[in-house]
Motif scaffolding. Sequence first.
Motif, PDB file in Angstrom:
ATOM      1  N   ARG A  69       0.823  -1.217   0.000  1.00  0.00           N
ATOM      2  CA  ARG A  69       0.000   0.000   0.000  1.00  0.00           C
ATOM      3  C   ARG A  69       0.853   1.262   0.000  1.00  0.00           C
ATOM      4  NH1 ARG A  69      -3.706   0.040   5.035  1.00  0.00           N
ATOM      5  NH2 ARG A  69      -4.997  -1.349   3.785  1.00  0.00           N
ATOM      6  N   TYR A  70       1.852   1.323   0.879  1.00  0.00           N
ATOM      7  CA  TYR A  70       2.664   2.535   0.980  1.00  0.00           C
ATOM      8  C   TYR A  70       3.710   2.618  -0.134  1.00  0.00           C
ATOM      9  CZ  TYR A  70       0.527   3.815   5.392  1.00  0.00           C
ATOM     10  OH  TYR A  70      -0.373   4.194   6.350  1.00  0.00           O
ATOM     11  N   TRP A  71       4.194   1.497  -0.597  1.00  0.00           N
ATOM     12  CA  TRP A  71       5.107   1.514  -1.747  1.00  0.00           C
ATOM     13  C   TRP A  71       4.399   2.115  -2.952  1.00  0.00           C
ATOM     14  CZ3 TRP A  71       6.715  -3.072  -5.249  1.00  0.00           C
ATOM     15  CH2 TRP A  71       7.847  -2.729  -6.006  1.00  0.00           C
ATOM     16  N   ALA A  72       3.156   1.697  -3.165  1.00  0.00           N
ATOM     17  CA  ALA A  72       2.377   2.225  -4.281  1.00  0.00           C
ATOM     18  C   ALA A  72       2.170   3.729  -4.145  1.00  0.00           C
ATOM     19  CB  ALA A  72       1.033   1.508  -4.359  1.00  0.00           C
ATOM     20  N   GLN A  73       1.939   4.197  -2.928  1.00  0.00           N
ATOM     21  CA  GLN A  73       1.760   5.633  -2.733  1.00  0.00           C
ATOM     22  C   GLN A  73       3.033   6.406  -3.054  1.00  0.00           C
ATOM     23  OE1 GLN A  73      -0.010   6.818   1.006  1.00  0.00           O
ATOM     24  NE2 GLN A  73      -1.411   5.071   1.014  1.00  0.00           N
ATOM     25  N   LEU A  74       4.180   5.836  -2.720  1.00  0.00           N
ATOM     26  CA  LEU A  74       5.456   6.534  -2.932  1.00  0.00           C
ATOM     27  C   LEU A  74       5.847   6.582  -4.404  1.00  0.00           C
ATOM     28  CD1 LEU A  74       7.504   5.220   0.121  1.00  0.00           C
ATOM     29  CD2 LEU A  74       6.971   7.605  -0.355  1.00  0.00           C
ATOM     30  N   VAL A  75       5.570   5.526  -5.143  1.00  0.00           N
ATOM     31  CA  VAL A  75       6.021   5.481  -6.541  1.00  0.00           C
ATOM     32  C   VAL A  75       4.900   5.780  -7.537  1.00  0.00           C
ATOM     33  CG1 VAL A  75       7.823   3.819  -5.963  1.00  0.00           C
ATOM     34  CG2 VAL A  75       5.612   2.976  -6.804  1.00  0.00           C
ATOM     35  N   GLY A  76       3.651   5.793  -7.053  1.00  0.00           N
ATOM     36  CA  GLY A  76       2.511   6.002  -7.934  1.00  0.00           C
ATOM     37  C   GLY A  76       1.815   4.687  -8.229  1.00  0.00           C
ATOM     38  N   GLU A  77       0.547   4.613  -7.910  1.00  0.00           N
ATOM     39  CA  GLU A  77      -0.180   3.357  -8.065  1.00  0.00           C
ATOM     40  C   GLU A  77      -0.225   2.898  -9.520  1.00  0.00           C
ATOM     41  OE1 GLU A  77      -3.997   3.517  -6.253  1.00  0.00           O
ATOM     42  OE2 GLU A  77      -3.197   3.752  -4.231  1.00  0.00           O
TER      43      GLU A  77
END
Length: 249
Positions: A69-77
């Motif tokens: 969830r947070y990885w996606a937020q950092l790099v863009g879903e």
Amino acid sequence: MSKPVLLIRAYDNDEDADALTKLGIDSLIDPYLKISISNNAVAARDLLSLLVSGVGPLWLIATSVNAIRYWAQLVGEDLLRKNIASRSDLNFAAIGNKSAEILRQYGAQEISVPSEAHSLALANLLISGDLPGHALIPGGNLAMQNLPTSLLASGWQVSTATVYLTQAVEREPHSTQLIRDQEISAILFRSPSAVRALTHFVPAPKVPLVCAGATTARAVAAQGLSVAAISASPASCDIAVTIQTLLER
């Protein structure tokens, strides 16, 4: 009203509360943890670049819902979803069913999940494969090192990135006094970090302590405390039955 079961994770307590309610058990939600996104977007993007350029066998591993969830937020879903779709040779593994489900939301299909939801079981499952691979593991600042350590010892290459931060809340939660007064029927721990957070405020709780798995139970024992019950799985329905059996006993 009976004494409630205390639910203390940062969020997503509702499913546990609903499962308890179905069994006629009251609960109280009072987070002792807070989770926030990491400020190190560079590490997150570096991990994504390895997903694009890394050589196989390449594995994307979800150790928690928060990690993806947070990885996606950092790099863009959308970018994460696009890059996952671009690699037909990408393999997937998850520590449990909920972690597997969030991988599916980003395009994963076949996902390896161990029969027991803990890091050593996941490591053993991966190590039992034909060849060592390259594991990409987004995670939190308090992530257990059992998985990467076991993989490295077996000849794997491991790349990690801290994408979220788990910390105890600053202010003492209201429920601490209920614990001291033994007005809580049980406390549910879903992670070692939850154990440390609660014992920071109440070092020696005199109420039954229930754990969602063996790893968390070991964290309770490390604090010099006794575990009243360990759920057979981290599923909310199984945890609720475990608590029901404990309270009836």
